[in-house]
Design a protein around this motif. Structure first.
Motif, PDB file in Angstrom:
ATOM      1  N   ARG A   5       3.160   5.863  -2.877  1.00  0.00           N
ATOM      2  CA  ARG A   5       4.596   6.657  -3.621  1.00  0.00           C
ATOM      3  C   ARG A   5       4.508   6.749  -5.177  1.00  0.00           C
ATOM      4  NH1 ARG A   5       9.451   4.733   0.331  1.00  0.00           N
ATOM      5  NH2 ARG A   5       8.963   5.646   2.293  1.00  0.00           N
ATOM      6  N   THR A   6       4.267   5.519  -5.530  1.00  0.00           N
ATOM      7  CA  THR A   6       4.563   5.127  -7.143  1.00  0.00           C
ATOM      8  C   THR A   6       3.433   5.826  -7.652  1.00  0.00           C
ATOM      9  OG1 THR A   6       5.245   2.986  -6.385  1.00  0.00           O
ATOM     10  CG2 THR A   6       4.395   3.363  -9.002  1.00  0.00           C
ATOM     11  N   ASN A   7       2.113   5.800  -7.495  1.00  0.00           N
ATOM     12  CA  ASN A   7       0.931   6.271  -8.425  1.00  0.00           C
ATOM     13  C   ASN A   7       0.499   7.739  -7.695  1.00  0.00           C
ATOM     14  OD1 ASN A   7       0.599   3.993  -9.769  1.00  0.00           O
ATOM     15  ND2 ASN A   7       0.121   2.896  -7.796  1.00  0.00           N
ATOM     16  N   PHE A   8       1.242   8.435  -6.871  1.00  0.00           N
ATOM     17  CA  PHE A   8       0.854   9.645  -6.555  1.00  0.00           C
ATOM     18  C   PHE A   8       0.889  10.716  -8.066  1.00  0.00           C
ATOM     19  CE2 PHE A   8       2.256  14.179  -5.824  1.00  0.00           C
ATOM     20  CZ  PHE A   8       1.368  14.791  -5.077  1.00  0.00           C
ATOM     21  N   LEU A  38       4.628  14.183  -2.881  1.00  0.00           N
ATOM     22  CA  LEU A  38       4.104  13.664  -1.506  1.00  0.00           C
ATOM     23  C   LEU A  38       5.362  12.908  -0.854  1.00  0.00           C
ATOM     24  CD1 LEU A  38       1.994  11.604   0.082  1.00  0.00           C
ATOM     25  CD2 LEU A  38       2.339   9.963  -1.742  1.00  0.00           C
ATOM     26  N   THR A  39       5.391  13.025   0.433  1.00  0.00           N
ATOM     27  CA  THR A  39       6.100  12.049   1.176  1.00  0.00           C
ATOM     28  C   THR A  39       5.502  11.311   2.124  1.00  0.00           C
ATOM     29  OG1 THR A  39       6.787  13.771   2.845  1.00  0.00           O
ATOM     30  CG2 THR A  39       8.149  13.747   1.084  1.00  0.00           C
ATOM     31  N   ILE A  40       5.879  10.023   2.507  1.00  0.00           N
ATOM     32  CA  ILE A  40       5.101   9.193   3.074  1.00  0.00           C
ATOM     33  C   ILE A  40       6.092   8.206   3.706  1.00  0.00           C
ATOM     34  CG2 ILE A  40       4.351   7.749   1.086  1.00  0.00           C
ATOM     35  CD1 ILE A  40       1.973   6.830   3.221  1.00  0.00           C
ATOM     36  N   GLU A  41       6.276   8.267   5.164  1.00  0.00           N
ATOM     37  CA  GLU A  41       7.320   7.559   5.854  1.00  0.00           C
ATOM     38  C   GLU A  41       6.647   6.958   7.181  1.00  0.00           C
ATOM     39  OE1 GLU A  41      10.200   7.047   4.733  1.00  0.00           O
ATOM     40  OE2 GLU A  41      10.285   8.594   2.952  1.00  0.00           O
ATOM     41  N   PRO A  42       7.489   5.979   7.592  1.00  0.00           N
ATOM     42  CA  PRO A  42       7.049   5.570   8.916  1.00  0.00           C
ATOM     43  C   PRO A  42       7.177   6.433  10.103  1.00  0.00           C
ATOM     44  CG  PRO A  42       8.475   3.950   7.695  1.00  0.00           C
ATOM     45  CD  PRO A  42       8.392   5.168   6.978  1.00  0.00           C
ATOM     46  N   GLY A  43       6.451   6.344  11.218  1.00  0.00           N
ATOM     47  CA  GLY A  43       6.231   7.605  12.146  1.00  0.00           C
ATOM     48  C   GLY A  43       4.985   7.949  12.579  1.00  0.00           C
ATOM     49  N   LEU A  94       0.727  -1.164   0.059  1.00  0.00           N
ATOM     50  CA  LEU A  94       0.075   0.102   0.001  1.00  0.00           C
ATOM     51  C   LEU A  94       0.791   1.327   0.047  1.00  0.00           C
ATOM     52  CD1 LEU A  94      -2.724   1.409   0.428  1.00  0.00           C
ATOM     53  CD2 LEU A  94      -2.263   1.334   2.802  1.00  0.00           C
ATOM     54  N   VAL A  95       1.866   1.195   1.135  1.00  0.00           N
ATOM     55  CA  VAL A  95       2.753   2.434   0.975  1.00  0.00           C
ATOM     56  C   VAL A  95       3.405   2.774  -0.170  1.00  0.00           C
ATOM     57  CG1 VAL A  95       4.344   3.700   2.363  1.00  0.00           C
ATOM     58  CG2 VAL A  95       2.509   2.421   3.517  1.00  0.00           C
ATOM     59  N   VAL A 148       1.741  16.179   1.841  1.00  0.00           N
ATOM     60  CA  VAL A 148       1.648  16.612   0.485  1.00  0.00           C
ATOM     61  C   VAL A 148       1.772  18.028   0.479  1.00  0.00           C
ATOM     62  CG1 VAL A 148       0.021  16.966  -1.520  1.00  0.00           C
ATOM     63  CG2 VAL A 148      -0.151  14.848   0.045  1.00  0.00           C
ATOM     64  N   SER A 149       2.591  18.682  -0.164  1.00  0.00           N
ATOM     65  CA  SER A 149       3.064  19.753  -0.338  1.00  0.00           C
ATOM     66  C   SER A 149       4.020  20.236  -1.757  1.00  0.00           C
ATOM     67  CB  SER A 149       4.004  20.597   0.794  1.00  0.00           C
ATOM     68  OG  SER A 149       4.315  21.867   0.864  1.00  0.00           O
ATOM     69  N   ARG A 150       3.555  21.611  -2.356  1.00  0.00           N
ATOM     70  CA  ARG A 150       4.139  21.691  -3.622  1.00  0.00           C
ATOM     71  C   ARG A 150       4.368  20.821  -4.694  1.00  0.00           C
ATOM     72  NH1 ARG A 150       9.602  25.077  -1.343  1.00  0.00           N
ATOM     73  NH2 ARG A 150       8.326  26.670  -0.126  1.00  0.00           N
ATOM     74  N   ARG A 151       3.157  19.877  -4.805  1.00  0.00           N
ATOM     75  CA  ARG A 151       2.826  18.964  -5.756  1.00  0.00           C
ATOM     76  C   ARG A 151       3.811  17.555  -5.423  1.00  0.00           C
ATOM     77  NH1 ARG A 151       2.560  21.356 -11.707  1.00  0.00           N
ATOM     78  NH2 ARG A 151       1.861  19.210 -12.068  1.00  0.00           N
TER      79      ARG A 151
END
Length: 223
Positions: A123-126, A156-161, A118-119, A151-154
């Motif tokens: 990241r791949t399909n943003f 995406l970052t998604i990380e554990p935490g 999922l994660v 999500v900022s400035r077009r």
């Protein structure tokens, strides 16, 4: 690395397959792409693999310089496997492969779909074109694991935490995330059935889940 089988071909593609072409090898890399895991946790993420095969794959990937094994400090004091920096460079390769394979109309969506899948798919399909002017801070909690998406400035970052302040928190099974994000299921329907839970700004959660697009399906593939 010398494996039991080699293509004996100096092409970079052939050598890459010598490194990660064995059955399950790339999926082991996928399971570790978001961080270190214990042996049992890797196996749980790969329901079809036996303990013996997983042990062999980990040994081979370690010998190839792609995986390391270390003991966590106390109080955990358990052994975990992790990717080397070189192995983490495989993520763009996996992204291209995943989007290529997603074009197959026979791609089944009803099979196992774990948290790393999922994660990494997010990241791949943003789709940056859908994020114009958006600023979102979302807690993503598939299967009670914690990730923070920004999500900022077009981008995406998604990380554990964990994050102290977010616009919304979305919790549920990874397959239910995928059903809304990729399958066209309305978020309201998933929430009313209890398949996904959202706390905070529901509109922000809806916008976040709508930022992903899949490539077009190939039309001339035989059924």
């Amino acid at each position: 690395m010398t494996t039991k089988r080699s293509y004996a071909d100096s092409c970079g593609v052939a050598h890459g397959l010598d490194l990660i072409g064995e059955r399950w090898a790339l999926l082991v890399v996928r399971e570790l792409m978001l961080g270190a895991k214990r042996f049992g946790d890797i196996k749980d993420g790969l329901p079809g693999i036996s303990a013996n095969v997983l042990s062999h794959r980990l040994d081979e990937l370690t010998a190839a310089g792609l995986v390391t094994r270390r003991k966590l400090p106390k109080p955990a004091a358990v052994w975990v496997y992790d990717l080397t920096p070189w192995a983490r460079d495989l993520e763009p390769v996996m992204q291209v492969l995943g989007r290529w394979a997603a074009r197959d109309p026979r791609h089944r969506k009803d099979l196992h779909f774990g948290v790393p899948s999922l994660v990494l798919s997010l990241r791949t399909n943003f789709d940056p074109s859908l994020a114009e002017g958006l600023k979102l801070h979302i807690a993503v909690r598939p299967n009670d694991e914690s990730y923070v998406a920004t999500v900022s400035r077009r981008r995406l970052t998604i990380e554990p935490g964990e994050a102290e302040q977010v616009d919304a928190t979305i919790s549920g099974d990874p397959r239910m995330f995928a059903a809304v994000t990729y399958g066209g299921r309305p978020l309201a329907d998933a929430m009313s059935s209890g398949d996904l839970e959202v706390s905070g700004d529901v509109d922000a959660a809806q916008r976040f889940l709508a930022l992903y697009t899949l490539p077009p399906v190939v039309e001339d593939v035989p059924a």
